[in-house]
Design a protein around this motif. Sequence first.
Motif, PDB file in Angstrom:
ATOM      1  N   ASP A 108       0.905  -1.156   0.021  1.00  0.00           N
ATOM      2  CA  ASP A 108      -0.129  -0.005   0.025  1.00  0.00           C
ATOM      3  C   ASP A 108       0.721   1.136   0.151  1.00  0.00           C
ATOM      4  N   ARG A 109       2.115   1.204   0.872  1.00  0.00           N
ATOM      5  CA  ARG A 109       2.953   2.433   0.767  1.00  0.00           C
ATOM      6  C   ARG A 109       3.441   2.608  -0.607  1.00  0.00           C
ATOM      7  N   VAL A 110       3.843   1.423  -1.384  1.00  0.00           N
ATOM      8  CA  VAL A 110       4.404   1.432  -2.860  1.00  0.00           C
ATOM      9  C   VAL A 110       3.552   2.066  -3.777  1.00  0.00           C
ATOM     10  N   LEU A 111       2.428   1.837  -3.415  1.00  0.00           N
ATOM     11  CA  LEU A 111       1.118   2.061  -4.599  1.00  0.00           C
ATOM     12  C   LEU A 111       0.307   3.528  -4.293  1.00  0.00           C
ATOM     13  N   GLN A 112       0.419   3.927  -2.941  1.00  0.00           N
ATOM     14  CA  GLN A 112      -0.190   5.312  -2.796  1.00  0.00           C
ATOM     15  C   GLN A 112       0.318   6.525  -3.696  1.00  0.00           C
ATOM     16  N   LYS A 113       1.394   6.535  -3.875  1.00  0.00           N
ATOM     17  CA  LYS A 113       2.006   7.606  -4.608  1.00  0.00           C
ATOM     18  C   LYS A 113       1.502   7.488  -6.156  1.00  0.00           C
ATOM     19  N   HIS A 114       1.082   6.399  -6.672  1.00  0.00           N
ATOM     20  CA  HIS A 114       0.412   6.001  -8.136  1.00  0.00           C
ATOM     21  C   HIS A 114      -0.946   6.085  -8.182  1.00  0.00           C
ATOM     22  N   LEU A 115      -1.677   6.482  -7.125  1.00  0.00           N
ATOM     23  CA  LEU A 115      -3.273   6.257  -7.040  1.00  0.00           C
ATOM     24  C   LEU A 115      -3.609   7.692  -6.543  1.00  0.00           C
ATOM     25  N   LYS A 116      -4.563   8.273  -7.196  1.00  0.00           N
ATOM     26  CA  LYS A 116      -4.989   9.611  -6.852  1.00  0.00           C
ATOM     27  C   LYS A 116      -6.246   9.508  -5.810  1.00  0.00           C
ATOM     28  N   LYS A 117      -7.071   8.097  -5.715  1.00  0.00           N
ATOM     29  CA  LYS A 117      -7.853   7.628  -4.885  1.00  0.00           C
ATOM     30  C   LYS A 117      -7.839   6.002  -4.713  1.00  0.00           C
ATOM     31  N   VAL A 118      -8.269   5.565  -3.748  1.00  0.00           N
ATOM     32  CA  VAL A 118      -8.378   4.225  -3.498  1.00  0.00           C
ATOM     33  C   VAL A 118      -9.308   3.539  -4.197  1.00  0.00           C
ATOM     34  N   PRO A 119      -8.762   2.581  -5.327  1.00  0.00           N
ATOM     35  CA  PRO A 119      -9.970   1.789  -5.942  1.00  0.00           C
ATOM     36  C   PRO A 119     -10.941   0.925  -5.361  1.00  0.00           C
ATOM     37  N   ALA A 120     -11.828   0.319  -5.983  1.00  0.00           N
ATOM     38  CA  ALA A 120     -12.516  -0.871  -5.471  1.00  0.00           C
ATOM     39  C   ALA A 120     -11.645  -1.749  -4.850  1.00  0.00           C
TER      40      ALA A 120
ATOM     41  N   LYS B 177     -11.592  -9.108 -17.899  1.00  0.00           N
ATOM     42  CA  LYS B 177     -12.574  -9.891 -17.478  1.00  0.00           C
ATOM     43  C   LYS B 177     -13.480  -9.849 -16.336  1.00  0.00           C
ATOM     44  N   ASN B 178     -13.294  -8.546 -15.920  1.00  0.00           N
ATOM     45  CA  ASN B 178     -14.128  -8.454 -14.550  1.00  0.00           C
ATOM     46  C   ASN B 178     -15.253  -7.379 -15.169  1.00  0.00           C
ATOM     47  N   LYS B 179     -16.690  -7.827 -15.215  1.00  0.00           N
ATOM     48  CA  LYS B 179     -17.379  -6.838 -15.855  1.00  0.00           C
ATOM     49  C   LYS B 179     -17.474  -5.668 -14.816  1.00  0.00           C
ATOM     50  N   HIS B 180     -17.364  -5.420 -13.768  1.00  0.00           N
ATOM     51  CA  HIS B 180     -17.429  -4.488 -12.892  1.00  0.00           C
ATOM     52  C   HIS B 180     -16.414  -3.558 -12.907  1.00  0.00           C
ATOM     53  N   HIS B 181     -15.301  -3.822 -13.303  1.00  0.00           N
ATOM     54  CA  HIS B 181     -13.868  -3.031 -13.453  1.00  0.00           C
ATOM     55  C   HIS B 181     -13.341  -2.875 -14.743  1.00  0.00           C
ATOM     56  N   ALA B 182     -13.820  -3.797 -15.746  1.00  0.00           N
ATOM     57  CA  ALA B 182     -12.972  -3.590 -16.925  1.00  0.00           C
ATOM     58  C   ALA B 182     -12.575  -2.229 -17.442  1.00  0.00           C
ATOM     59  N   GLY B 183     -13.093  -1.176 -17.173  1.00  0.00           N
ATOM     60  CA  GLY B 183     -12.977   0.245 -17.507  1.00  0.00           C
ATOM     61  C   GLY B 183     -11.287   0.487 -16.867  1.00  0.00           C
ATOM     62  N   LEU B 184     -10.947  -0.162 -15.956  1.00  0.00           N
ATOM     63  CA  LEU B 184      -9.797   0.110 -15.028  1.00  0.00           C
ATOM     64  C   LEU B 184      -8.412  -0.626 -15.455  1.00  0.00           C
ATOM     65  N   LYS B 185      -8.666  -1.277 -16.504  1.00  0.00           N
ATOM     66  CA  LYS B 185      -7.389  -2.192 -16.905  1.00  0.00           C
ATOM     67  C   LYS B 185      -6.330  -1.351 -17.413  1.00  0.00           C
ATOM     68  N   GLY B 186      -6.636  -0.055 -18.045  1.00  0.00           N
ATOM     69  CA  GLY B 186      -5.448   0.697 -18.307  1.00  0.00           C
ATOM     70  C   GLY B 186      -4.951   1.356 -17.094  1.00  0.00           C
ATOM     71  N   LEU B 187      -5.680   1.699 -16.236  1.00  0.00           N
ATOM     72  CA  LEU B 187      -4.871   2.169 -14.776  1.00  0.00           C
ATOM     73  C   LEU B 187      -4.266   1.275 -14.276  1.00  0.00           C
ATOM     74  N   VAL B 188      -4.487  -0.168 -14.208  1.00  0.00           N
ATOM     75  CA  VAL B 188      -3.948  -1.239 -13.600  1.00  0.00           C
ATOM     76  C   VAL B 188      -2.451  -1.559 -14.439  1.00  0.00           C
ATOM     77  N   ASN B 189      -2.566  -1.544 -15.605  1.00  0.00           N
ATOM     78  CA  ASN B 189      -1.347  -1.541 -16.433  1.00  0.00           C
ATOM     79  C   ASN B 189      -0.482  -0.397 -16.091  1.00  0.00           C
ATOM     80  N   ALA B 190      -1.110   0.733 -15.976  1.00  0.00           N
ATOM     81  CA  ALA B 190       0.046   1.952 -16.031  1.00  0.00           C
ATOM     82  C   ALA B 190       0.605   1.730 -14.319  1.00  0.00           C
TER      83      ALA B 190
END
Length: 422
Positions: free
Chosen positions: A61-73, A106-119
């Motif tokens: 979570d410490r490593v991720l926090q600087k790369h995320l503007k808000k906490v995702p689902a 492949k997750n119907k609820h979160h498919a739109g965030l695949k670009g975020l996950v990749n980046a």
Amino acid sequence: MSKSGMQTRRSAVYLLDQVMGEGRLMSEVIGSGALERLEPADRARAQRLAMDTLRGLERADRVLQKHLKKVPALTVQNVLRLGTVELCQGGAAHGVVNDAVEIIAKNKHHAGLKGLVNAVLRKVDADGQAEWDRLRIPRMPKWLRKPLAQAYGSDVMLGIEAAHFNGAPLDLTAKGDAAALADTIGGELLPTGSVRVPVGQQVSALAGYEAGDWWVQDAAAALPAKILNVQAGEKVLDLCAAPGGKTMQMAAAGAEVAAVDDNPSRMARVEENLKRTGLSATLVVGDAMAQQGAYDAILLDAPCSATGTMRRHPDLPFAKDGSEFGDLIGMQEVFLDHALSLLKPGGRLVFCTCSLLPDEGEVQVEESVARWSGVSVDRDAVLIEGVDPDWVTEEGGLRLRPDYWADRGGMDGFYMALLRKA
């Protein structure tokens, strides 16, 4: 990209979602058959990935926090956590990142965030490992850290947390010659007689598995039966017996063991292990409080918070919140009193819990001796081979902690004491 690799990682994320979102223990989720579609090796890897992520959650979570503007689902967050832990521990970016992206796609609820996950994971791959290595050892949640720090002090807590972060090696109890078993499998013979297996070994592939020459049992968990020291022909009661390691120890010594537990599925495992090892005991699926009779020796591994096993079960502090402590402590007192009532005059009883909390160990024994006239603690009984005298507590029990044997890989947290009836 490996299809089985993606399925394994998706299953690991599911385990994380269940533990952190539903408050379920990982063993409960796996026991329900949720991962049955996976091959055994992939199932074991999914569990290992989830446990590694839970151990390193604070760092992730410490490593991720600087790369995320808000906490995702939660599911997206757990995909990122899993990927971060793998990348920061040397995982290959191609497989880790691609699988994480496909899981979200492949997750119907979160498919739109695949670009975020990749980046985000590409950025973690670039600089996350250097940051990971600088971060502190993850700490226990406050609800558990506070009482343990009061009991042991802050320096000891750091050692316990380091042991939890490092995870747990695999220990075996030999049915026969432990030294010979260590030589055969290339393991380490521990001072108390358990055999520690080299990291990464597959249990069922080890020599002597099919022959039933040994069973898996943490070195700390093997000590209560050693301290009780049953003799051939003695009538012995093993209360709350599953998963059966102590039952097998006492059966191997030639005692007439009655093993009692109220969990049918766990007792089925005891039966399987007895069959594999060629040992025999009378198995009773039932309530410990309903048992009657008179016994030469009793082993009571009482229901407890299991806080001593967190280094091998890192889901515990996330699936629990400490609210059950009071009920468990009251149950232990009732169980201990009933067990003492089943003990023959001159008999002996080992009370133990896989807990780090003194209220589930030292305090229970002190109060039991105060309640029972003619019951005393045998301090000398716990000083068996390999036990450090410094581990013996004021009232005469044995307190084991995960930071003991740190250079060897630690041990589970346990408390045990031998009570004698006049």
